[in-house]
Scaffold this active site. Structure first.
Site, mmCIF file in Angstrom:
data_model
loop_
_atom_site.group_PDB
_atom_site.id
_atom_site.type_symbol
_atom_site.label_atom_id
_atom_site.label_comp_id
_atom_site.label_asym_id
_atom_site.label_seq_id
_atom_site.Cartn_x
_atom_site.Cartn_y
_atom_site.Cartn_z
ATOM 1 N N THR A 1 2.917 -9.610 14.761
ATOM 2 C CA THR A 1 1.909 -10.081 14.088
ATOM 3 C C THR A 1 0.932 -8.931 13.651
ATOM 4 O OG1 THR A 1 0.107 -11.813 14.336
ATOM 5 C CG2 THR A 1 0.309 -10.696 15.959
ATOM 6 N N ASP B 1 1.829 -7.109 -4.428
ATOM 7 C CA ASP B 1 0.994 -6.701 -3.317
ATOM 8 C C ASP B 1 1.459 -7.996 -2.339
ATOM 9 O OD1 ASP B 1 -2.188 -6.174 -2.640
ATOM 10 O OD2 ASP B 1 -1.334 -7.751 -1.515
ATOM 11 N N SER B 2 1.577 -7.687 -1.042
ATOM 12 C CA SER B 2 2.471 -8.671 -0.199
ATOM 13 C C SER B 2 1.819 -9.961 -0.209
ATOM 14 C CB SER B 2 2.786 -8.242 1.142
ATOM 15 O OG SER B 2 1.801 -8.090 1.977
ATOM 16 N N SER B 3 0.587 -9.968 -0.674
ATOM 17 C CA SER B 3 -0.368 -11.286 -0.578
ATOM 18 C C SER B 3 0.331 -12.414 -1.353
ATOM 19 C CB SER B 3 -1.819 -11.287 -1.042
ATOM 20 O OG SER B 3 -2.326 -10.162 -0.191
ATOM 21 N N THR C 1 0.930 -1.359 0.142
ATOM 22 C CA THR C 1 0.040 0.141 0.106
ATOM 23 C C THR C 1 0.837 1.385 -0.032
ATOM 24 O OG1 THR C 1 -1.685 -1.111 1.133
ATOM 25 C CG2 THR C 1 -1.830 1.306 1.176
ATOM 26 N N GLN D 1 -3.356 -20.519 20.205
ATOM 27 C CA GLN D 1 -4.210 -19.831 19.302
ATOM 28 C C GLN D 1 -4.336 -18.375 20.028
ATOM 29 O OE1 GLN D 1 -8.035 -21.558 18.622
ATOM 30 N NE2 GLN D 1 -7.229 -23.400 17.890
ATOM 31 N N CYS D 2 -3.844 -18.355 21.440
ATOM 32 C CA CYS D 2 -3.960 -17.167 22.303
ATOM 33 C C CYS D 2 -3.171 -16.289 21.994
ATOM 34 C CB CYS D 2 -3.991 -17.227 23.982
ATOM 35 S SG CYS D 2 -5.104 -18.288 24.402
#
Ligand code: ASP
Length: 342
Positions: A166, A57-59, A13, A279-280
């Site tokens: 993250t 695009d970093s995807s 972006t 997952q936490c």
């Protein structure tokens, strides 16, 4: 070494503009970034630039892209004070994690940054992120050593350890979090370095080592109530699969159904690796607390501590690429390699 920083533009972006026909954001020519930020010429050091072709695009980031980035840094390592990588935010934490494991003995700053709004927009967060990152990449302590000797993400006044970070928000300027590790620096009217948290080499002058063989034979399984035997079986029986990142509940707990545990045992007894992470967003796996965690340990599952998913995947890619024997990888997974685990 000259007084300069290398700015590597990969896309995202920060360097996008609106296509007037489709109204979609698309990458534009890097020279326009210099037009948008004339301040780049005002530093007390030079800024050299390299642009990826094509910009992405970093995807669309793939492991080969990490290899190209690592090689650019290796080839120019002695020429620059530090490196700033302009990167899309979507996979920035994956790229930062991967580079942290690929660049061994790093003694210079490698700072990834980007923005939530394109740099050409009035309210952009891109300018500050870029200017601050460049300043951090050039900064030296009174002894002439870099303050920052690791791969980081800089975003909205905070410098994070890359493999602890993250993406947290799809819209806030404060888009990243490092839930289990303190900020490495805060940028306000002064730059405040957190010397306790920053990595320092024990001995300066070790040669930079590159790990560019990445093995992507990895799957991620997130446990959820209702996870089916059929699904787990189809993942674990994928051809060539060497490792699974298992995203478990709380402090590393998973279903205790016999079919679940025996599917994992069967995979680990065939030599497969199962890495348990939680997952936490905060806290750590501890497989000694609950019976369910303990059953995982007995099924041959390895403890990933408080590693992020991004770090777990990247660490596996690099270790599997380095060692053909999964046993050695299993041992290294539980040990901190690049500050990714507490
Ligand atoms: N899709 C963009 C990318 O990751 C989003 C961004 O840069 O923030 O490349």
């Amino acid at each position: 070494m000259e007084n300069k920083v290398l700015l590597i533009y990969t896309g995202g972006t920060i360097g996008m503009k609106e296509n007037p026909d489709t109204l979609l954001l698309e990458p534009f020519d890097f020279t326009q970034i210099l037009q948008e930020v004339p301040e780049l010429r005002k530093f007390g050091f030079e800024v050299d630039t390299i642009s990826f072709d094509p910009l992405i695009d970093s995807s669309d980031v793939r492991p080969e892209f990490w290899v190209s980035l690592a090689e650019i840094i290796r080839d120019r390592y002695d020429d620059y004070l530090g490196f700033v990588i302009l990167h899309g935010t979507d996979t920035m934490a994956y790229s930062a994690s991967a580079l942290s494991f690929m660049l061994e003995n790093l003694e210079k700053p490698v700072i990834l940054t980007g923005s939530q709004l394109p740099i050409g927009m009035l309210r952009t967060d891109g300018k500050e992120n870029l200017i601050d990152s460049l300043e951090l990449a050039a900064a030296r302590d009174p002894e002439g050593h870099p303050y920052v000797c690791e791969v980081c993400i800089y975003f909205e006044t905070a410098l994070f350890r890359g493999n602890r970070t993250t993406k947290y928000s799809a819209e806030n300027f404060s888009a990243f979090r490092s839930p289990n590790y303190p900020h490495l620096a805060e940028v306000g009217t002064h730059i405040r370095y957190n010397n306790q948290a920053l990595y320092r080499p024990e001995k300066w002058g070790k040669p930079l080592l590159l790990h560019t063989r990445l093995d992507t034979s990895v799957a991620v399984v997130r446990v959820f109530p209702g996870l089916s035997e059929k699904y787990l079986h189809s993942v674990l029986s994928s051809e060539g699969l060497r490792a699974v990142v298992l995203e478990t509940y709380g402090s590393g707990n998973a279903p205790s159904h016999p079919w679940f545990l025996s599917a994992l045992s069967e995979f680990t007894s065939r030599g497969g690796l199962v890495l348990n992470i939680t997952q936490c967003p905060t806290g750590s796996v501890d497989m000694g607390t609950y019976a369910t965690g303990d059953s995982l340990r007995r099924a041959g599952v390895v403890c990933g501590g408080d590693m992020t998913t991004e770090a777990a995947i990247a660490k596996l890619f690099v270790l599997l690429g380095q060692y053909s024997d999964n046993k050695t990888v299993g041992i290294k997974l539980e040990i901190g390699v690049s500050g990714e685990i507490s």
